[in-house]
Design a protein around this motif. Structure first.
Motif, PDB file in Angstrom:
ATOM      1  N   ARG A 105       0.929  -1.004  -0.069  1.00  0.00           N
ATOM      2  CA  ARG A 105      -0.203  -0.128   0.203  1.00  0.00           C
ATOM      3  C   ARG A 105       0.603   1.448  -0.023  1.00  0.00           C
ATOM      4  NH1 ARG A 105      -5.577   1.119   3.554  1.00  0.00           N
ATOM      5  NH2 ARG A 105      -5.904   3.071   2.975  1.00  0.00           N
ATOM      6  N   ARG A 155       1.206   6.229  -0.761  1.00  0.00           N
ATOM      7  CA  ARG A 155      -0.014   7.077  -0.628  1.00  0.00           C
ATOM      8  C   ARG A 155       0.093   7.729  -1.989  1.00  0.00           C
ATOM      9  NH1 ARG A 155       1.430  11.916   0.691  1.00  0.00           N
ATOM     10  NH2 ARG A 155       3.236  11.202   2.072  1.00  0.00           N
ATOM     11  N   PHE A 190       3.045   8.235  -6.793  1.00  0.00           N
ATOM     12  CA  PHE A 190       2.685   7.095  -5.361  1.00  0.00           C
ATOM     13  C   PHE A 190       4.245   7.851  -4.511  1.00  0.00           C
ATOM     14  CE2 PHE A 190       4.357   4.123  -7.845  1.00  0.00           C
ATOM     15  CZ  PHE A 190       4.605   3.043  -6.826  1.00  0.00           C
ATOM     16  N   ARG A 191       4.044   7.467  -3.279  1.00  0.00           N
ATOM     17  CA  ARG A 191       5.329   6.721  -2.370  1.00  0.00           C
ATOM     18  C   ARG A 191       5.515   5.858  -2.435  1.00  0.00           C
ATOM     19  NH1 ARG A 191       8.505  11.424   0.259  1.00  0.00           N
ATOM     20  NH2 ARG A 191       8.768  10.751   2.643  1.00  0.00           N
ATOM     21  N   GLU A 202      -9.779   4.897  -0.845  1.00  0.00           N
ATOM     22  CA  GLU A 202     -10.267   5.938  -0.233  1.00  0.00           C
ATOM     23  C   GLU A 202     -10.106   6.195   1.630  1.00  0.00           C
ATOM     24  OE1 GLU A 202     -11.847  10.539  -0.357  1.00  0.00           O
ATOM     25  OE2 GLU A 202     -12.922   8.535  -1.012  1.00  0.00           O
ATOM     26  N   LEU A 205      -7.154   9.880   5.485  1.00  0.00           N
ATOM     27  CA  LEU A 205      -5.724  11.219   4.901  1.00  0.00           C
ATOM     28  C   LEU A 205      -5.926  11.168   3.294  1.00  0.00           C
ATOM     29  CD1 LEU A 205      -3.745   9.073   7.367  1.00  0.00           C
ATOM     30  CD2 LEU A 205      -4.790  10.988   8.124  1.00  0.00           C
ATOM     31  N   TRP A 210      -6.441   9.736  -0.963  1.00  0.00           N
ATOM     32  CA  TRP A 210      -6.343   8.206  -1.850  1.00  0.00           C
ATOM     33  C   TRP A 210      -4.655   7.440  -1.063  1.00  0.00           C
ATOM     34  CZ3 TRP A 210     -10.411   6.265  -4.265  1.00  0.00           C
ATOM     35  CH2 TRP A 210     -10.854   6.183  -4.243  1.00  0.00           C
ATOM     36  N   HIS A 211      -5.375   5.762  -1.586  1.00  0.00           N
ATOM     37  CA  HIS A 211      -4.042   5.233  -1.237  1.00  0.00           C
ATOM     38  C   HIS A 211      -3.965   4.210  -2.687  1.00  0.00           C
ATOM     39  CE1 HIS A 211      -3.965   6.864   2.743  1.00  0.00           C
ATOM     40  NE2 HIS A 211      -2.915   6.662   2.596  1.00  0.00           N
ATOM     41  N   ARG A 246      -3.260   4.849  11.907  1.00  0.00           N
ATOM     42  CA  ARG A 246      -1.690   4.556  11.463  1.00  0.00           C
ATOM     43  C   ARG A 246      -0.331   4.351  12.298  1.00  0.00           C
ATOM     44  NH1 ARG A 246       0.067   8.943   6.849  1.00  0.00           N
ATOM     45  NH2 ARG A 246       0.476  10.422   8.977  1.00  0.00           N
TER      46      ARG A 246
END
Length: 426
Positions: free
Chosen positions: A14, A16, A144-145, A169, A172, A174-175, A267
């Motif tokens: 996953r 961010r 994305f991260r 979503e 925090l 959308w991921h 988180r």
């Protein structure tokens, strides 16, 4: 599936998303379209007779709906097919007794998500040490991260690749959750020692060897003050809200800020759980935990009108603390992490472990003088120590005696462990 000494593994990664304003609008349109398509499919299912509830007819109905309703056209065709497959899989799980029957998805209680079933459509690349790029159908190229390595470029092949993804979503933002398939070597048996674990509220994790894993508050003092202020503001605005009246934007904005702070705390808690369970899985070969029925432990003490309960507020506070520690999630993380490192997770029966003395083995009433101190009332023993560590040693002792529940395929089945000399666990 296994191939020689290699095993095929599927897991998720996953990350961010960093959406531009234009991309965020497109994703925000796709998620409600997917939810609406699910609801239309469920309405179609309830309306059709049983002999016409087939995958072919449902696919034809979805294609016609996407032609007739412009709102649904923003959803990619493959994402629409994924909704159809997920819906039929939900009914199969219901018929097999694994889940309840699917129902309509509400606007506020449903997690917004969009499925991308084809991994070849993503074109994932790494452009920076901390950032990657991914193609999202009908949205475009999005950053994305990059927090975990992914099988892309030269590292990707038929056995090591990204098979799909899902946009999710939360409070925090959308991921993107990548579905990754890899071929890894079968782990060798873990040579580490055995350990028993006691989960609690005051001390989150107490191990039989005297180790404890604790954490502080998930929110800072400033964040807790802000959360309290927002909750008071929401209660005040809700008090002036009439029944049946549409909720104001100010109240929705307050709810969003409250959800953001709570998501931040969750988180941080999940990050602590991941780090702690990873360290335990790497250190110990056999991990023994209690087989707790958490749903029964967190039942309300409210009682009935004829027989009202006692200490209802105190029990409600304890239930909130148990939910906050997420014991079930800790066991789930330990289960797959110990398996990845060649270890074993074992569940031992919980009754009596808090009242038994781990030094002499006797169970006497009143031995647990407080939440933190255990004093054995046996006149020939008199041992005293930390109550949590005493319970963890008793849990390990039950495993060594051959009384164990070994989780298999997500469920616990009885399995007799290898019998050893029944000495007291120390």
């Amino acid at each position: 599936m296994s191939q020689g000494s290699l095993v095929k593994r599927q897991f998720g990664r996953r990350a961010r998303l960093a959406l531009s304003p234009a991309s965020a609008v497109k994703v925000d349109d796709q998620a409600p379209a997917a939810r609406t398509l699910w609801n239309l499919l469920h309405a179609w299912w309830r309306m059709m007779p049983k002999e016409r509830r087939t995958l072919t007819n449902a696919d034809a109905a979805i294609r016609q709906a996407r032609k007739d309703i412009d709102f649904l056209a923003v959803l990619p065709a493959q994402a629409a097919q994924a909704v159809l497959k997920t819906y039929f899989r939900a009914w199969k799980n219901c018929w097999d007794g694994r889940a309840a029957a699917p129902n309509f998805k509400g606007r506020f209680r449903t997690v917004m998500s969009v499925d991308i079933p084809q991994g070849r459509d993503l074109h994932v690349t790494r452009v920076h040490r901390r950032w990657g790029m991914v193609d999202i159908p009908k949205v475009g190229r999005v950053r994305f991260r990059w927090t975990k390595d992914l099988p892309v470029g030269r590292r990707a092949d038929e056995e090591n690749r990204i098979t799909g993804a899902r946009l999710v979503e939360d409070a925090l933002g959308w991921h993107i959750a990548f579905r990754v398939q890899t071929l890894e070597a079968t782990p060798a048996p873990h040579p580490g020692p055995e350990v028993g674990i006691d989960v609690g509220v005051t001390v989150p994790l107490a191990l039989s060897d005297g180790t404890t894993y604790e954490h502080g508050e998930w929110l800072t003092d400033k964040e807790k003050a802000t959360l309290l202020h927002l909750e008071q503001r929401a209660a005040q605005r809700k008090r002036h809200h009439k029944s049946g009246e549409r909720t104001s934007r100010r109240l929705h904005h307050t709810y969003d800020r409250i959800a953001g702070l709570r998501a931040k705390a969750k988180r941080r808690a999940l990050d602590w759980q991941h780090q702690t369970t990873t360290h335990i899985a790497r250190t110990y070969g056999t991990v023994v935990v209690e087989a707790l029925t958490i749903t029964s432990m967190v039942k309300s003490a409210k009682g009935t009108i004829e027989e009202p309960g006692k200490n209802v507020a105190q029990k409600a506070g304890l239930n909130r603390s148990i939910h906050a520690e997420a014991w079930g999630r800790t066991v789930t993380l330990l289960a797959y992490k110990t398996a990845r490192h060649g270890g074993t997770l074992v569940k031992a029966p919980a009754p009596g472990t808090s009242r038994r003395c781990s030094a002499c083995g006797f169970t006497t009433p009143g031995s647990r003088e407080s939440q933190a101190v255990f004093v054995c009332k046996n006149p020939d023993c008199g041992w005293s120590g930390n109550a949590d560590h005493n319970r963890a040693r008793n849990v390990l002792h039950l495993y060594r005696m051959g009384l164990a529940l070994v989780p298999a395929a997500g469920r616990a089945v009885v399995r007799r462990a290898k019998r050893v000399k029944p000495t007291a666990a120390r």
